[in-house]
Design a protein around this motif. Structure first.
Motif, PDB file in Angstrom:
ATOM      1  N   GLN A 124      33.772  76.071  38.087  1.00  0.00           N
ATOM      2  CA  GLN A 124      34.428  75.824  36.811  1.00  0.00           C
ATOM      3  C   GLN A 124      34.220  74.378  36.390  1.00  0.00           C
ATOM      4  O   GLN A 124      34.084  73.498  37.235  1.00  0.00           O
ATOM      5  CB  GLN A 124      35.932  76.125  36.920  1.00  0.00           C
ATOM      6  N   PRO A 125      34.235  74.090  35.076  1.00  0.00           N
ATOM      7  CA  PRO A 125      34.100  72.701  34.627  1.00  0.00           C
ATOM      8  C   PRO A 125      35.253  71.841  35.165  1.00  0.00           C
ATOM      9  O   PRO A 125      36.403  72.289  35.199  1.00  0.00           O
ATOM     10  CB  PRO A 125      34.168  72.796  33.107  1.00  0.00           C
ATOM     11  N   THR A 126      34.926  70.652  35.605  1.00  0.00           N
ATOM     12  CA  THR A 126      35.932  69.735  36.116  1.00  0.00           C
ATOM     13  C   THR A 126      35.804  68.391  35.420  1.00  0.00           C
ATOM     14  O   THR A 126      34.754  68.057  34.872  1.00  0.00           O
ATOM     15  CB  THR A 126      35.789  69.514  37.633  1.00  0.00           C
ATOM     16  N   THR A 127      36.893  67.648  35.444  1.00  0.00           N
ATOM     17  CA  THR A 127      36.912  66.294  34.910  1.00  0.00           C
ATOM     18  C   THR A 127      37.333  65.367  36.031  1.00  0.00           C
ATOM     19  O   THR A 127      38.311  65.631  36.724  1.00  0.00           O
ATOM     20  CB  THR A 127      37.889  66.173  33.724  1.00  0.00           C
ATOM     21  N   PRO A 135      47.041  69.130  38.624  1.00  0.00           N
ATOM     22  CA  PRO A 135      46.376  70.435  38.715  1.00  0.00           C
ATOM     23  C   PRO A 135      45.122  70.434  39.593  1.00  0.00           C
ATOM     24  O   PRO A 135      44.478  71.463  39.759  1.00  0.00           O
ATOM     25  CB  PRO A 135      46.028  70.755  37.262  1.00  0.00           C
ATOM     26  N   GLY A 136      44.782  69.289  40.146  1.00  0.00           N
ATOM     27  CA  GLY A 136      43.658  69.160  41.075  1.00  0.00           C
ATOM     28  C   GLY A 136      44.015  68.134  42.128  1.00  0.00           C
ATOM     29  O   GLY A 136      45.065  67.495  42.056  1.00  0.00           O
ATOM     30  N   PRO A 139      40.707  70.494  36.796  1.00  0.00           N
ATOM     31  CA  PRO A 139      40.081  71.450  35.889  1.00  0.00           C
ATOM     32  C   PRO A 139      39.944  70.804  34.505  1.00  0.00           C
ATOM     33  O   PRO A 139      40.849  70.083  34.063  1.00  0.00           O
ATOM     34  CB  PRO A 139      41.073  72.610  35.847  1.00  0.00           C
ATOM     35  N   ALA A 140      38.828  71.043  33.844  1.00  0.00           N
ATOM     36  CA  ALA A 140      38.603  70.455  32.512  1.00  0.00           C
ATOM     37  C   ALA A 140      39.721  70.884  31.562  1.00  0.00           C
ATOM     38  O   ALA A 140      40.291  71.969  31.690  1.00  0.00           O
ATOM     39  CB  ALA A 140      37.247  70.901  31.982  1.00  0.00           C
ATOM     40  N   VAL A 155      46.422  65.140  33.337  1.00  0.00           N
ATOM     41  CA  VAL A 155      46.339  64.541  34.662  1.00  0.00           C
ATOM     42  C   VAL A 155      47.614  64.798  35.457  1.00  0.00           C
ATOM     43  O   VAL A 155      47.574  65.045  36.652  1.00  0.00           O
ATOM     44  CB  VAL A 155      46.075  63.024  34.562  1.00  0.00           C
ATOM     45  N   ARG A 156      48.750  64.786  34.785  1.00  0.00           N
ATOM     46  CA  ARG A 156      50.036  64.835  35.474  1.00  0.00           C
ATOM     47  C   ARG A 156      50.973  65.813  34.792  1.00  0.00           C
ATOM     48  O   ARG A 156      51.018  65.901  33.567  1.00  0.00           O
ATOM     49  CB  ARG A 156      50.639  63.439  35.439  1.00  0.00           C
TER      50      ARG A 156
END
Length: 146
Positions: A51-54, A74-75, A132-133, A137-138
């Motif tokens: 899956q796309p990630t950032t 979430p990551g 996840p894209a 962030v929080r």
């Protein structure tokens, strides 16, 4: 005879195989700035399942005494403490752990935690999130520990 043919085939394959690229020196004005380096014994796992990630890299400054409040990501989060001491409390064990400069902290995705600088001085950290894209962030979370 069979060994001679095998040897000859290996020599021919080696001569026509592409050469392995060697390292090349930098060109021009190139400078790297190390933001932090830390060591952890915690197992580190990052899975994106295609899956796309950032990737986020942030500098965290806690002007003591200060704290983040309870939250999740979430990551996974991987943090290097670069100055001072940071105390991390996470569910489910709830035992606060002090991380001085030079240590790193790994927090898996979705784990509620809080980060504090309990001293009067400053604490700094370099924080990396692989998320996840299109996700924040929080996410704020209720207190998971007393």
């Amino acid at each position: 005879m069979k060994h001679v043919v095998t040897f000859a085939a290996a020599v021919i394959a080696a001569t026509i195989a592409p050469a392995t690229a060697g390292a090349t020196p930098p060109e021009g004005d190139v400078e790297r700035t190390e933001l932090g380096q830390g060591t952890t014994n915690a197992p580190v796992v990052i899975v994106s399942v295609g899956q796309p990630t950032t990737l986020y890299v942030q500098e965290l400054e806690l002007n003591g005494p200060a704290g983040s409040g309870w939250h999740t990501h979430p990551g996974p989060e991987h943090t290097v403490i670069t100055e001072g001491t940071v105390h991390v409390q996470s569910a489910p064990d709830c035992v606060p752990v002090a991380y001085p400069a030079g240590q790193s902290v790994f927090i898996p995705a979705g784990v509620p935690h809080t980060v504090r600088n309990e001293g009067p001085g400053d604490a700094h950290a370099v924080v990396t999130y692989t998320l996840p894209a299109d996700r924040a962030v929080r996410d704020d979370a209720p207190a998971a520990c007393p």
